[in-house]
Design a protein around this motif. Structure first.
Motif, PDB file in Angstrom:
ATOM      1  N   LEU A   1       0.731  -1.158   0.028  1.00  0.00           N
ATOM      2  CA  LEU A   1      -0.105  -0.063   0.180  1.00  0.00           C
ATOM      3  C   LEU A   1       0.936   1.426  -0.045  1.00  0.00           C
ATOM      4  N   ALA A   2       1.980   1.390   0.929  1.00  0.00           N
ATOM      5  CA  ALA A   2       2.763   2.367   0.894  1.00  0.00           C
ATOM      6  C   ALA A   2       3.388   2.486  -0.573  1.00  0.00           C
ATOM      7  N   SER A   3       3.950   1.504  -0.996  1.00  0.00           N
ATOM      8  CA  SER A   3       4.506   1.797  -2.507  1.00  0.00           C
ATOM      9  C   SER A   3       3.619   2.297  -3.436  1.00  0.00           C
ATOM     10  N   VAL A   4       2.461   1.748  -3.362  1.00  0.00           N
ATOM     11  CA  VAL A   4       1.333   2.289  -4.343  1.00  0.00           C
ATOM     12  C   VAL A   4       1.106   3.906  -4.051  1.00  0.00           C
TER      13      VAL A   4
ATOM     14  N   THR B   1       5.650   4.594 -10.714  1.00  0.00           N
ATOM     15  CA  THR B   1       4.344   3.641 -10.526  1.00  0.00           C
ATOM     16  C   THR B   1       5.004   2.294 -10.878  1.00  0.00           C
ATOM     17  N   LEU B   2       5.732   2.307 -11.804  1.00  0.00           N
ATOM     18  CA  LEU B   2       6.187   0.645 -12.205  1.00  0.00           C
ATOM     19  C   LEU B   2       6.686   0.121 -11.018  1.00  0.00           C
ATOM     20  N   VAL B   3       7.570   0.905 -10.249  1.00  0.00           N
ATOM     21  CA  VAL B   3       8.289   0.594  -8.926  1.00  0.00           C
ATOM     22  C   VAL B   3       7.245  -0.072  -8.222  1.00  0.00           C
ATOM     23  N   ALA B   4       6.175   0.770  -8.004  1.00  0.00           N
ATOM     24  CA  ALA B   4       5.094   0.376  -7.151  1.00  0.00           C
ATOM     25  C   ALA B   4       4.252  -0.955  -7.613  1.00  0.00           C
ATOM     26  N   ALA B   5       4.119  -1.055  -8.776  1.00  0.00           N
ATOM     27  CA  ALA B   5       3.607  -2.349  -9.436  1.00  0.00           C
ATOM     28  C   ALA B   5       4.596  -3.616  -9.098  1.00  0.00           C
ATOM     29  N   PHE B   6       5.952  -3.287  -9.019  1.00  0.00           N
ATOM     30  CA  PHE B   6       6.812  -4.392  -8.827  1.00  0.00           C
ATOM     31  C   PHE B   6       6.547  -4.836  -7.312  1.00  0.00           C
ATOM     32  N   GLY B   7       6.397  -3.592  -6.431  1.00  0.00           N
ATOM     33  CA  GLY B   7       6.068  -4.064  -4.995  1.00  0.00           C
ATOM     34  C   GLY B   7       4.685  -4.862  -4.959  1.00  0.00           C
TER      35      GLY B   7
END
Ligand code: ADP
Ligand code: MG
Lengths: 418, 237
Positions: free
Chosen positions: A23-26, A291-297
């Motif tokens: 949730l934090a990364s998104v 956002t892509l980094v968040a997607a990886f998370g």
């Protein structure tokens, strides 16, 4: 309807730490998106707003449109004659037969105000200090209807210019550079060398460096004299329109009527608008990486979850859930992380916008636009964009884990646990 | 003899497991028929193919050859999704380990198979779940999470769960293998009761000779073949 969401939600709640990380990364990803949209939109909107405030909706220039021929002008005959009779190639660049041109422009229904101006480069001299300026002779009472510079007066007054034939209103940075204030007397030296005594009656701070660094407004006759033009000549005619959005269409009409080039504010600022657009696209592309980094998370958390939940997956399958059901459960987890994550992003984004907007900034005198704070824009569309992107990206991130969950063989798991 | 459809008819079940050089045939043409109301024990040494057979009978796995009919429905000839629906409608499973969903209460775990068909939330369904928890003797634990229950209690929840869809056939794979003897005996008694009171048809894989001795019928599996089928009708009323 099978309640995939119920199981998805329970599984996420059963893993509070991993869920919180996802949730934090998104949240950070979508907040970055919101803040960047706010910042880039704010900067370009502010620039555009200040630019349109300090310039007219459209301007007639002392230039002929391409392919212009006097005899082809669809004008009333006497105006054509007047224009062509006075046209001598060697003379200074100017709009001639000004009164006829003004009359033609004012007859257009979309034109609210048409006011002439004479623009000339001049050097302002105060004691030993010299400063070049874009001197503009205007009709003060009409000029204030065309730009809102009169509302940006910080010292003196706009009205004083009409009352003072040798008055001048200076841009704030010009005044500062010269070291003058309201009441100061200075000299303007024109292109032909003639000196002209002026008295400062007002100081304008538009916030736009281009304007504040160069502006010197005087009365029209003074500028005509300095530029060597007659009283029936001007270098531009500025227009205020009933509908500024329609400026480009009206500009074409004005060209037809007058035989002079006319530029709408959109055309004049097209290059800056384009530059801003390009710059914003690049910034946004960079932010999409966040956002892509968040997607990886999210993908990472879900892959781990599928691995941890092999037994549960086997049990659900054995009890009659289909492969499709299992896939849907994990897809729902992705969507759920996207939904909740962008809610976090909304909050974080809204707070950050306010924090950044409150920070004092100083970009110095060379900046395009001068402000004490960053101009942050805030539109619902930023939040919807961040929301949509987060949910879609998280759903996509869940596809692979969901497929994995669907492909697991329950017998292999049940057997393995024996 | 009454003319009723057998609950289970399996014919010529063959199953190869593993891939490449490690692949081997684990079941070599197994035939089994189970009539309604039977309580059958499936025994055999470890590795003889009991679990493999159970997965085929329960529609969790596809045979390489042969057919399985449960209450007249042919499991071998349907796709995965249909098979899932048939499992949901016809079969109850109990495993050696009490696999419960850790995030859900005992009652929710019991109702879980009904979720697969979009049910499990009505007043009637909850009443049924509570009744089943009562039948296995832990009605008062309905709201507890699995980690708040003992191993024996968890296995009772698993038994209640296997009954919630009123299955034609209850399959259990060493259901007491992981319990102490007191708990094991209680679960055995529970199965016995279900069979006697509800006429529940049951097939239990077990190592426990006591278990086997107390069932109606013993099927012996050895190296992927049925090598014995003893009926002990005198225990039936
Ligand atoms: N994936 C597999 N690949 C190859 N052999 C397997 C695989 N799974 C199980 N087996 C073998 O199949 C045989 C039957 O296994 P299983 O049905 O679990 O026996 P049981 O339940 O009677 O102990 C065993 O010998 C086991 O080693
Ligand atoms: Mg086994």
């Amino acid at each position: 309807m099978i309640d995939h969401l119920r199981i998805a939600e329970a599984q996420l709640r059963g893993r509070p730490r991993q869920t919180a990380i996802a949730l934090a990364s998104v949240g950070v990803g979508s907040a970055m998106l919101i803040v960047t949209l706010s910042l880039t939109t704010g900067l370009s909107e502010d620039f555009l707003k200040k630019t349109t405030e300090s310039s007219a909706n459209a301007e007639v220039l002392a230039r002929r449109p391409q392919g212009w021929k006097p005899e082809k002008l669809p004008l009333p005959g006497e105006v054509v004659m007047a224009l062509s009779r006075h046209h001598v190639p060697d003379e200074k660049r100017a709009i001639r037969a000004l009164s006829g041109v003004l009359a033609a422009l004012r007859s257009l229904p979309s034109v609210r105000v048409a006011t002439p101006a004479v623009e000339a480069q001049a050097v302002l001299v105060y004691g030993t200090v010299r400063r070049s300026a874009a001197l503009a002779g205007v009709v003060p009472e009409l000029e204030r209807a065309v730009t809102s510079l009169d509302t940006k007066i910080v010292r003196g007054s706009w009205a004083a210019l009409s009352r003072t034939p040798d008055g001048v209103i200076l841009g704030s940075q010009v005044a500062r550079a010269l070291g003058v204030d309201v009441g100061s007397h200075l000299q303007a030296v024109g292109p032909d060398g003639g000196g002209l005594p002026l008295k400062v009656v007002g100081i304008v701070a538009s916030g736009l460096s281009q304007v504040d660094k160069t502006l010197a407004l005087v009365n029209l006759p003074l500028a005509q004299g300095l530029a060597g033009l007659s009283t029936d000549q001007a270098t531009t005619v500025r227009l205020a329109l009933t509908d500024p959005v329609e400026a480009t269409r009206v500009a074409r009409e004005a060209e037809q009527r007058t035989g002079y080039v006319c530029r709408s504010w959109q055309e004049k600022n097209a290059a800056s608008v384009e530059a801003f657009k390009r710059q914003n696209m690049i910034t946004l592309a960079l932010v999409l990486f966040t956002t892509l980094v968040a997607a990886f998370g999210v993908a990472n958390v879900l892959v781990q979850l599928v691995a941890d939940k092999r037994r549960d997956i086997a049990i659900l399958r054995a009890a009659g859930f289909s492969r499709h059901d299992l896939g849907m459960i994990f897809l729902h987890e992705g969507v759920l992380l996207g939904l909740l994550g962008s809610a976090v992003g909304w909050l974080l984004g809204a707070v950050l916008i306010r924090v950044v907007a409150a920070l004092p900034v100083d970009f110095g005198e060379s900046a395009l636009v001068r402000n004490e704070h960053l101009q942050m824009a805030e539109h619902p569309s930023f939040y919807f964009a961040a929301f949509g992107i987060s949910v879609v990206v998280c759903a996509l991130a869940a596809v692979q884990p969901a497929r994995r969950a669907a492909s697991l063989e329950p017998t292999a798991i049940l057997r393995g646990e024996h | 003899m009454e003319v009723t459809t057998p609950v289970l008819v399996a014919r010529g079940l063959t199953r190869r497991l593993g891939v490449g050089a490690g692949a081997r045939e684990v079941l070599h043409g197994v035939d089994i028929t189970i009539e309604a109301g039977e309580f059958v024990a499936l025994v055999g040494p470890s590795g003889s193919g009991k679990s493999t057979l159970l997965y085929l009978l329960g529609g969790l796995d596809h045979p390489d050859a042969g057919s399985v009919e449960i209450a007249g429905e042919d499991l071998a000839r349907v796709d995965d999704d249909t098979l899932a629906k048939l499992r949901n409608r016809l079969i109850g499973f109990v495993y050696q380990f009490h696999f419960l969903l850790p995030e859900f209460s005992a009652l929710e775990n019991v109702l879980m198979p009904l979720w697969a068909r979009g049910g499990g939330r009505s007043r009637e369904d909850r009443a049924l779940g509570l009744e089943l928890l009562g039948r296995v003797g832990i009605a008062e634990k309905a709201g507890k999470l699995p980690r708040e229950l003992s191993g024996g209690e968890q296995q009772r929840v698993a038994v209640a769960r296997s009954l919630v869809n009123r299955p034609k056939l209850l399959l259990a794979d060493e259901p007491t293998g992981n319990l102490d003897s007191a708990n094991a005996n209680a679960v055995y008694e529970l199965f016995r009761e279900l069979n006697r009171d509800l006429g529940q048809t049951i097939l239990v894989v077990t190592h426990d000779t006591d278990w086997a001795a107390r069932s109606d019928r013993i099927l012996r599996l050895l190296d992927g073949r049925v090598v014995g089928d003893e009926r002990r009708r005198e225990e039936r009323a």
